[in-house]
Design a protein around this motif. Structure first.
Motif, short mmCIF file in Angstrom:
data_model
loop_
_atom_site.label_atom_id
_atom_site.label_comp_id
_atom_site.label_asym_id
_atom_site.label_seq_id
_atom_site.Cartn_x
_atom_site.Cartn_y
_atom_site.Cartn_z
N GLN A 297 38.03 35.21 45.39
CA GLN A 297 37.47 36.25 46.26
C GLN A 297 35.95 36.24 46.25
OE1 GLN A 297 39.34 39.86 44.89
NE2 GLN A 297 41.26 39.44 45.98
N ALA A 298 35.35 35.81 45.13
CA ALA A 298 33.89 35.75 45.04
C ALA A 298 33.36 34.40 45.51
CB ALA A 298 33.47 35.99 43.59
N ASP A 299 34.25 33.56 46.04
CA ASP A 299 33.87 32.24 46.53
C ASP A 299 33.27 31.39 45.41
OD1 ASP A 299 33.88 30.36 48.59
OD2 ASP A 299 31.80 30.75 49.11
N ALA A 300 33.79 31.57 44.20
CA ALA A 300 33.31 30.80 43.04
C ALA A 300 34.28 29.66 42.76
CB ALA A 300 33.19 31.69 41.83
N THR A 301 33.72 28.52 42.43
CA THR A 301 34.57 27.36 42.11
C THR A 301 34.51 27.01 40.64
OG1 THR A 301 32.74 25.85 42.58
CG2 THR A 301 34.24 26.39 44.41
N ARG A 302 33.70 27.76 39.89
CA ARG A 302 33.54 27.43 38.46
C ARG A 302 33.38 28.73 37.69
NH1 ARG A 302 30.39 22.87 35.66
NH2 ARG A 302 29.43 23.81 33.82
N VAL A 303 34.23 28.92 36.66
CA VAL A 303 34.12 30.10 35.80
C VAL A 303 34.10 29.62 34.35
CG1 VAL A 303 35.20 31.71 37.39
CG2 VAL A 303 36.63 30.43 35.82
N GLU A 304 33.20 30.24 33.56
CA GLU A 304 33.05 29.85 32.16
C GLU A 304 32.71 31.09 31.35
OE1 GLU A 304 29.97 27.19 29.42
OE2 GLU A 304 30.09 26.84 31.59
#
Length: 387
Positions: A297-304
Motif C-alpha cells: 500500500q505504501a508502494d514500497a518494494t523493500r522492508v528491513e
C-alpha cells in the motif's frame, strides 16, 4: 520467507567407526518406512522426546533394545497419550465453532498458565540452588510417578531421575517410557555413544553393544537456525551475522541487514512453558502478512527492520529470559547455545506474543519505495554512461 523451522536439521553424532558398521543407521527425523525392527537388536541413542515415543512403540517387536542415555529426563504422566478422539468429539469440533474455540483456548491456558509458574525464578530459592516452591513440589510428584512406573526396577531410579529441576529441559509426556524398562529385553546404558565398529556401538566407558540397527534420537541443530539455507543480505550472509549458534531476530521474524526476509519459528519463538507451535506460526504469519500488505500500500518494494527496534526488542527479551528457569547454568539443553545463551525459547506467554505480532507496525521497518529504487537505477545508468 523461511519456514524450515528450528527442528529441521538432524543432529547426528559423527562417531568414529560409523562407516564400518555393517548394520542399519537411521535418525528419528529421517525414518525409513522400509525398516523392520522385528527380531532385531536395536540401539536407541538418546532419551529425549523422540526416544520416548520410539522405544515403547518398538519394544514388543525387537529382540533386544539398548538405550544409551547421555543424561536423564523428567517424565510426566499422560494417561490419554495416543488415544483417538471419538466420532462425537470430532463432529463437535468440526461443526460447533464456539466449542472448537473454547476447546483451543482451554488447551492453551492449561499449558501456559499451569506450567509457567514452575519455570519462573524465585530469587530466594535460586540462592539455594532451586527454582521455586512449586517446582520443588513438582519434582516430588514426578519422582514418585517415575518410581511407580519402574515397578521392580527401582535400581534404575537413580539413573532415570534427573538432578536438574523440572522444566529445565523439554518435559516428556509419558508414553510408557519408564514402564518399558521393566521388560527383560531392555538394557539401560547410562553413558553416551562414543564410537562404532562393524558389529555395534561402544559407550564412553568402552562397553560394547552388539546390534543390527542404530536409531539416533539425538535431536536437531537448533542453535544453528536456518542452517539448511544459504542467505545473503546487504552486508554479508546470515551465517556471518549469527555465527554458528547465536541467532537473534526481531520477534524471531526479522533481522537487520536482510531486507524482505522473514522467518517462521525463528530465534526465541519456541514454547518453553506450554502452548501451541501452531498458534505461534499463526501469529508470525499474521505479522508478516500485515507488513507485506502495508508495504504494498505504501508502494514500497523493500522492508528491513530498524536496528534500534531490533536492539530494543532483544534487550527486553534478554531481561525477561533472565527470570526464567532456562537462565540457570544447570543441565545441558538444546534451548541454549554453546555460550549458554537461550536461543530457542520465548520468555513470554502465547497471549503476549500474539499481542506483539497483532500490532505489526511498518514504522518499525526501513522502507524503500518504488520511486526511490527507480531514481537510484537512473542515477546508476547515468553514472555508467558518463564513465
Amino acid at each position: 520467507m523461511s519456514a524450515v523451522g528450528a527442528l529441521s536439521a538432524p543432529s547426528i553424532p559423527d562417531l568414529p567407526g560409523m562407516d564400518r558398521f555393517r548394520g542399519q543407521v537411521v535418525h528419528s527425523a529421517a525414518w525409513d518406512p522400509a525398516i523392520d525392527v522385528t527380531g532385531k537388536r536395536v540401539a536407541l541413542v538418546g532419551n529425549g522426546a523422540s526416544a520416548n515415543q520410539i522405544g515403547p512403540n518398538i519394544i514388543d517387536r525387537v529382540e533386544h533394545l539398548t538405550v544409551m542415555t547421555r543424561s536423564p529426563q523428567w517424565v510426566t504422566k499422560a494417561p490419554k497419550y495416543g488415544e483417538h478422539l471419538s466420532a462425537g468429539e470430532i463432529w463437535t469440533l468440526e461443526n460447533i465453532e464456539p466449542y472448537a474455540r473454547w476447546f483451543r483456548l482451554r488447551s492453551m491456558l492449561a499449558m501456559n498458565e499451569a506450567m509457567r509458574p514452575n519455570a519462573t525464578l524465585d530469587p530466594e530459592y535460586v540462592a539455594r540452588g532451586m527454582v521455586n516452591a512449586g517446582n520443588e513440589a513438582l519434582k516430588e510428584r514426578l519422582t514418585e510417578f517415575m518410581r511407580q512406573e519402574l515397578g521392580h526396577r527401582q535400581d534404575l531410579l537413580p539413573l532415570l531421575v534427573p538432578d536438574f529441576p523440572p522444566g529445565m529441559k523439554r518435559m516428556l509426556r509419558d508414553n510408557g517410557w519408564c514402564r518399558m524398562f521393566q521388560r527383560d529385553n531392555v538394557e539401560l546404558v547410562a553413558s553416551r555413544a562414543a564410537a562404532m565398529d562393524e558389529t555395534g556401538v561402544l559407550d564412553d566407558h568402552g562397553n560394547h553393544a552388539a546390534v543390527d540397527l542404530v536409531i539416533f534420537a539425538t535431536g536437531f541443530k537448533v542453535a544453528r537456525m536456518v542452517g539448511s539455507l544459504s542467505i545473503e543480505g546487504s552486508h554479508g550472509s546470515l551465517r556471518d551475522a549469527w555465527g554458528e549458534d547465536d541467532p537473534r531476530a526481531y520477534l524471531g521474524i526479522s533481522v537487520p541487514g536482510f531486507p524482505n526476509m522473514f522467518i517462521l519459528y525463528g530465534p526465541n519463538t519456541n514454547i518453553g512453558v506450554g502452548g501451541s507451535i501452531f498458534f505461534q506460526a499463526e501469529a508470525q504469519s499474521q505479522h508478516i502478512a500485515r507488513i507485506i500488505r502495508d508495504a504494498i500500500q505504501a508502494d514500497a518494494t523493500r522492508v528491513e527492520v530498524r536496528e534500534e527496534v531490533y536492539r530494543r526488542y532483544n534487550e527486553d527479551l534478554d531481561a525477561a529470559l533472565s527470570t526464567m528457569i532456562w537462565a540457570l547454568p544447570t543441565g545441558s539443553t538444546w534451548y541454549r547455545n554453546s555460550k549458554g545463551r537461550v536461543v530457542a525459547n520465548m520468555p513470554w506467554t502465547s497471549q503476549d506474543y500474539w499481542d506483539m505480532n497483532r500490532t505489526a507496525d511498518l514504522s518499525h521497518y526501513n522502507t524503500t519505495r518504488r520511486g526511490s529504487i527507480r531514481d537510484h537505477a537512473d542515477d546508476s545508468r547515468k553514472a555508467m554512461a558518463d564513465a
